[in-house]
Scaffold this motif. Sequence first.
Motif, PDB file in Angstrom:
ATOM      1  N   LEU A  25      53.115  44.503  53.084  1.00 52.94           N
ATOM      2  CA  LEU A  25      52.517  43.193  53.290  1.00 52.94           C
ATOM      3  C   LEU A  25      51.592  42.905  52.112  1.00 52.94           C
ATOM      4  N   HIS A  26      51.847  41.817  51.416  1.00 53.28           N
ATOM      5  CA  HIS A  26      50.958  41.431  50.331  1.00 53.28           C
ATOM      6  C   HIS A  26      49.715  40.792  50.933  1.00 53.28           C
ATOM      7  N   ALA A  27      48.537  41.140  50.384  1.00 52.33           N
ATOM      8  CA  ALA A  27      47.303  40.545  50.904  1.00 52.33           C
ATOM      9  C   ALA A  27      47.366  39.030  50.732  1.00 52.33           C
ATOM     10  N   ARG A  28      46.949  38.316  51.740  1.00 51.53           N
ATOM     11  CA  ARG A  28      47.050  36.867  51.660  1.00 51.53           C
ATOM     12  C   ARG A  28      45.802  36.239  51.040  1.00 51.53           C
ATOM     13  N   GLN A  29      44.679  36.976  51.130  1.00 52.20           N
ATOM     14  CA  GLN A  29      43.421  36.404  50.672  1.00 52.20           C
ATOM     15  C   GLN A  29      42.577  37.513  50.070  1.00 52.20           C
ATOM     16  N   PRO A  30      42.357  37.604  48.831  1.00 51.99           N
ATOM     17  CA  PRO A  30      42.904  36.762  47.759  1.00 51.99           C
ATOM     18  C   PRO A  30      44.276  37.273  47.329  1.00 51.99           C
ATOM     19  N   LEU A  31      45.062  36.365  46.714  1.00 51.83           N
ATOM     20  CA  LEU A  31      46.398  36.760  46.272  1.00 51.83           C
ATOM     21  C   LEU A  31      46.308  37.714  45.086  1.00 51.83           C
ATOM     22  N   TYR A  32      45.306  37.497  44.220  1.00 56.11           N
ATOM     23  CA  TYR A  32      45.110  38.411  43.092  1.00 56.11           C
ATOM     24  C   TYR A  32      43.628  38.396  42.729  1.00 56.11           C
ATOM     25  N   VAL A  33      43.205  39.438  42.039  1.00 56.50           N
ATOM     26  CA  VAL A  33      41.815  39.519  41.595  1.00 56.50           C
ATOM     27  C   VAL A  33      41.809  39.877  40.116  1.00 56.50           C
ATOM     28  N   LEU A  34      40.993  39.131  39.351  1.00 58.91           N
ATOM     29  CA  LEU A  34      40.844  39.436  37.927  1.00 58.91           C
ATOM     30  C   LEU A  34      39.849  40.574  37.795  1.00 58.91           C
ATOM     31  N   GLN A  35      40.214  41.607  37.026  1.00 59.62           N
ATOM     32  CA  GLN A  35      39.327  42.751  36.843  1.00 59.62           C
ATOM     33  C   GLN A  35      38.554  42.617  35.532  1.00 59.62           C
ATOM     34  N   SER A  36      37.540  43.457  35.363  1.00 61.57           N
ATOM     35  CA  SER A  36      36.663  43.337  34.191  1.00 61.57           C
ATOM     36  C   SER A  36      37.420  43.541  32.895  1.00 61.57           C
ATOM     37  N   ASP A  37      38.466  44.392  32.904  1.00 61.87           N
ATOM     38  CA  ASP A  37      39.207  44.628  31.670  1.00 61.87           C
ATOM     39  C   ASP A  37      40.292  43.581  31.449  1.00 61.87           C
ATOM     40  N   GLY A  75      36.954  38.664  50.315  1.00 60.00           N
ATOM     41  CA  GLY A  75      36.070  38.987  49.204  1.00 60.00           C
ATOM     42  C   GLY A  75      36.442  38.261  47.927  1.00 60.00           C
ATOM     43  N   GLN A  76      37.201  37.174  48.067  1.00 54.30           N
ATOM     44  CA  GLN A  76      37.700  36.468  46.879  1.00 54.30           C
ATOM     45  C   GLN A  76      36.665  35.534  46.277  1.00 54.30           C
ATOM     46  N   GLY A  77      35.487  35.427  46.907  1.00 55.91           N
ATOM     47  CA  GLY A  77      34.446  34.576  46.365  1.00 55.91           C
ATOM     48  C   GLY A  77      34.726  33.096  46.544  1.00 55.91           C
ATOM     49  N   ALA A  78      33.830  32.276  45.994  1.00 56.43           N
ATOM     50  CA  ALA A  78      33.972  30.829  46.048  1.00 56.43           C
ATOM     51  C   ALA A  78      33.158  30.292  44.881  1.00 56.43           C
ATOM     52  N   PRO A  79      33.331  29.036  44.487  1.00 50.96           N
ATOM     53  CA  PRO A  79      32.551  28.521  43.360  1.00 50.96           C
ATOM     54  C   PRO A  79      31.059  28.767  43.599  1.00 50.96           C
ATOM     55  N   GLY A  80      30.418  29.473  42.655  1.00 53.57           N
ATOM     56  CA  GLY A  80      29.004  29.787  42.812  1.00 53.57           C
ATOM     57  C   GLY A  80      28.739  31.106  43.512  1.00 53.57           C
ATOM     58  N   PHE A  81      29.719  31.614  44.225  1.00 57.26           N
ATOM     59  CA  PHE A  81      29.518  32.866  44.963  1.00 57.26           C
ATOM     60  C   PHE A  81      30.444  33.926  44.393  1.00 57.26           C
ATOM     61  N   PRO A  82      29.896  35.082  44.051  1.00 57.93           N
ATOM     62  CA  PRO A  82      30.711  36.046  43.307  1.00 57.93           C
ATOM     63  C   PRO A  82      31.864  36.660  44.096  1.00 57.93           C
ATOM     64  N   VAL A  83      32.919  36.976  43.346  1.00 64.75           N
ATOM     65  CA  VAL A  83      34.045  37.724  43.885  1.00 64.75           C
ATOM     66  C   VAL A  83      33.567  39.150  44.140  1.00 64.75           C
ATOM     67  N   ILE A  84      33.811  39.685  45.335  1.00 69.52           N
ATOM     68  CA  ILE A  84      33.407  41.081  45.561  1.00 69.52           C
ATOM     69  C   ILE A  84      34.613  41.989  45.762  1.00 69.52           C
ATOM     70  N   ALA A  85      35.820  41.434  45.466  1.00 75.49           N
ATOM     71  CA  ALA A  85      37.010  42.271  45.555  1.00 75.49           C
ATOM     72  C   ALA A  85      37.394  42.809  44.187  1.00 75.49           C
ATOM     73  N   ASP A  86      36.623  42.492  43.155  1.00 73.07           N
ATOM     74  CA  ASP A  86      36.951  43.002  41.816  1.00 73.07           C
ATOM     75  C   ASP A  86      36.074  44.212  41.490  1.00 73.07           C
ATOM     76  N   ASP A  87      36.111  44.637  40.243  1.00 74.88           N
ATOM     77  CA  ASP A  87      35.369  45.853  39.884  1.00 74.88           C
ATOM     78  C   ASP A  87      34.087  45.543  39.122  1.00 74.88           C
ATOM     79  N   VAL A  88      33.628  44.295  39.201  1.00 75.50           N
ATOM     80  CA  VAL A  88      32.408  43.909  38.487  1.00 75.50           C
ATOM     81  C   VAL A  88      31.268  43.815  39.488  1.00 75.50           C
ATOM     82  N   TRP A  89      30.154  44.532  39.193  1.00 71.89           N
ATOM     83  CA  TRP A  89      29.022  44.532  40.126  1.00 71.89           C
ATOM     84  C   TRP A  89      27.768  44.096  39.385  1.00 71.89           C
TER      85      TRP A  89
END
Lengths: 473, 282
Positions: free
Chosen positions: A368-380, B128-142
């Motif tokens: 099952l693909h996560a529905r929320q969020p569909l993708y996440v941009l990482q720091s790199d 955890g996908q965030g919203a405009p003005g509110f940070p994404v917490i599903a990524d690797d940036v803290w």
Amino acid sequence: MSKQPSSSHLAALDDLLEEAEQWHVNAGDETVHAKRIGGKWRTIKWLSNSIWLLLFFGPYLRWNDRQAILWDIPDRQFHLFNVTILPQDLWMLALLLLFLAIMLFAITAFSGRVWCGFLCFQTVWTDIYTWIEEKCEGTPQQRRKLDQAPMDLNKFGKKLGKHTLWMLIAIWTGISFVAWFTDVYLLWGDLFRLQLSSAAWITILLFTVCTYLLAGFMREQLCMWVCPYARIQGAMVDVTTIIPAYDFHRGEPRSRMKKSDTDEHTGDCVDCNQCLAVCPTGVDIRRGQQEGCIMCALCIDACDLVMDKVGRPRGLIRYESLNGLEGKACPPVYKQPRIVITSLIMLAALLGIFYGLSSIDAIDLKVLHARQPLYVLQSDGSIQNKYTLKILNKLANDVTVKITATGPAGLKITSRQLLAAQHGRVTPTSVFVRVPRKELTAESQPIIFHIETVDSDKPFSSHRESVFIGPKR
Amino acid sequence: MADKNPFPGENNTGHIWDDNIRELNNPIPRWWMLSWWASCAWVLIYVVIYPSFPIGDKPPPGLMGWTQIKEFKEGMAEIEAIRAKYEDQIKGMTGEQILADPGLSDYTVASVKVLFGDNCGACHGSGGQGAPGFPVIADDVWLYGGSIEKIEESIAKGRRGMMPAHGSKLSEEQIDTLASYVVGMAEGKEDPAGKALFMANACFACHGMTGTGNQAMGAVDLTDSVWRFAPGGVESARQTIAHGVNFPADPKSREAIMPAFGERLSSHEIKKLAVYVHKLGQ
């Protein structure tokens, strides 16, 4: 049609006619006490009845240290010899039910109520119960007399014997039914220690009471006034359906071969009512096709016996279509649309079941693909997708599986890849996959997840396709 | 009627229409009627055993004292008993210890999901996908650190970063140059003019000499690909540089406030939430 009967035939007929008046059509106001006689169809009926012995003895069959056929409801497993079916595969049960339902239609279209007459539990248990009744209380005449007699020691003894036997069969039926859902040897142990679960007690009680009441008392009333299957017969049977039928062209007008009748033009039916006497539902087959007739063919035995006695050819009541009675030919089976169509549906259902049974994997994977969020941009700058992998382990032991994936170049699984999958259940796990952004050529790209057991002697594997989603381009 | 009845002896009711259509009196079998009466009796028994018709403002309790709410509470107690096995274990553990145990961290994620939805999802999104003005917490940036302790601290005490507005100190061109410099940082571009402005205006004091930020005060890492304020890019950077973040003197300043949940949630709940948040993206 008029013929001179021989004196021995007349003597036989006199005996039959003597009891003819005591048989009448069942109007629901009194118990049907049917006469039991032997014959070809009676033998077939005993054979078809005996199929139900499987219900009583099937659970005792063992297979690899457990019951061969077991509906394990608490553990949500169905064991069929060495196949274990989990709820995820139960669509095959739906196909099986479809197959059986359509088979019922097909057989009914071809030959009427074969189910009712030979196989239905209501018919079979009633047959056994009335057989016991005859052994305890005697012939139908004796039973009627006993019913009307005041209660005395003799009557009480006979009734007590009959009801005790009925009750024993009913209890055994209840226990045997439950035995398909729990280990039968443990069941008997728990039963004698009075430690069964409440569900088991209630089921046994329910089946005991229902068997006792339905087979002992309701009998043909269930067929005539309760069972919905009888109500749709008109839609399932037509002029080409081969059913137990009375040949009215040959039989009518009826004649009891009195002297005054013999000169007239009379039919073969001697109006002895033997067909009515043996009918378990108490209908008169000579009135034609009717709701109360369960097509058990016992009247064919009775009529053939009478025809033998009075020296006329057998088959006045026989398996015949209404077309056949009129002397018209029926189209061959493969040209009857109903039978062709129902056969095709049955075939499709069977193919589905075979496909299902042959494609059951020892381990199975759903993604099952996560529905929320569909993708996440990482720091790199890479894109991460989250999946829930559901690993179903149908093996008998826990296994460790390794999760891998193939898809866009540079793909990397960042979560743990080794996972213990518990046997007989679904183990869910979150899996994170990262792909460098430059490798993403489309917003959605295919990705295939593989799982493989790493510690079992024989490696099992499974795979499932999903998508890897990135930003809009 | 009887003497006029043209169909004697068949037990009809005497109602005859059109010469021969008549109503027969065929009562249903006695035991069917008895079953019906038994059903009626069962209704009475039911009324006595279970709470049924209201009398006054409350239904009578019934002989068995059964209520739905009681059954509900028993069911809840059953679930609590199942959970207690895990809860007792994680009570004495730190967030790190929970994370190290796959079974317990799976339990924590499953059991605290509702709490996340109730308290965090409104701003940070259900996943955890965030919203405009509110940070994404599903990524690797803290912003303030991604360790369990730091996440717990963020939840319990809240966060309120501050970046001064530079709109009054810098010209439009200078802001443009700085914004382009910041955007270029993530891509590794060299820009001496931007670098000079970055140093001259003491941006390095918070964001560091190389622009990698400072988690102690929540200053963002300018070199990574993730933007604190969506959608990112030159326009976004201009806005932030010119008006700042949470800067009281500038009414156009960006707002970025994480409320403190220390009083609303227990430390046990916050610990579980920290584990949940930590596992959102890894």
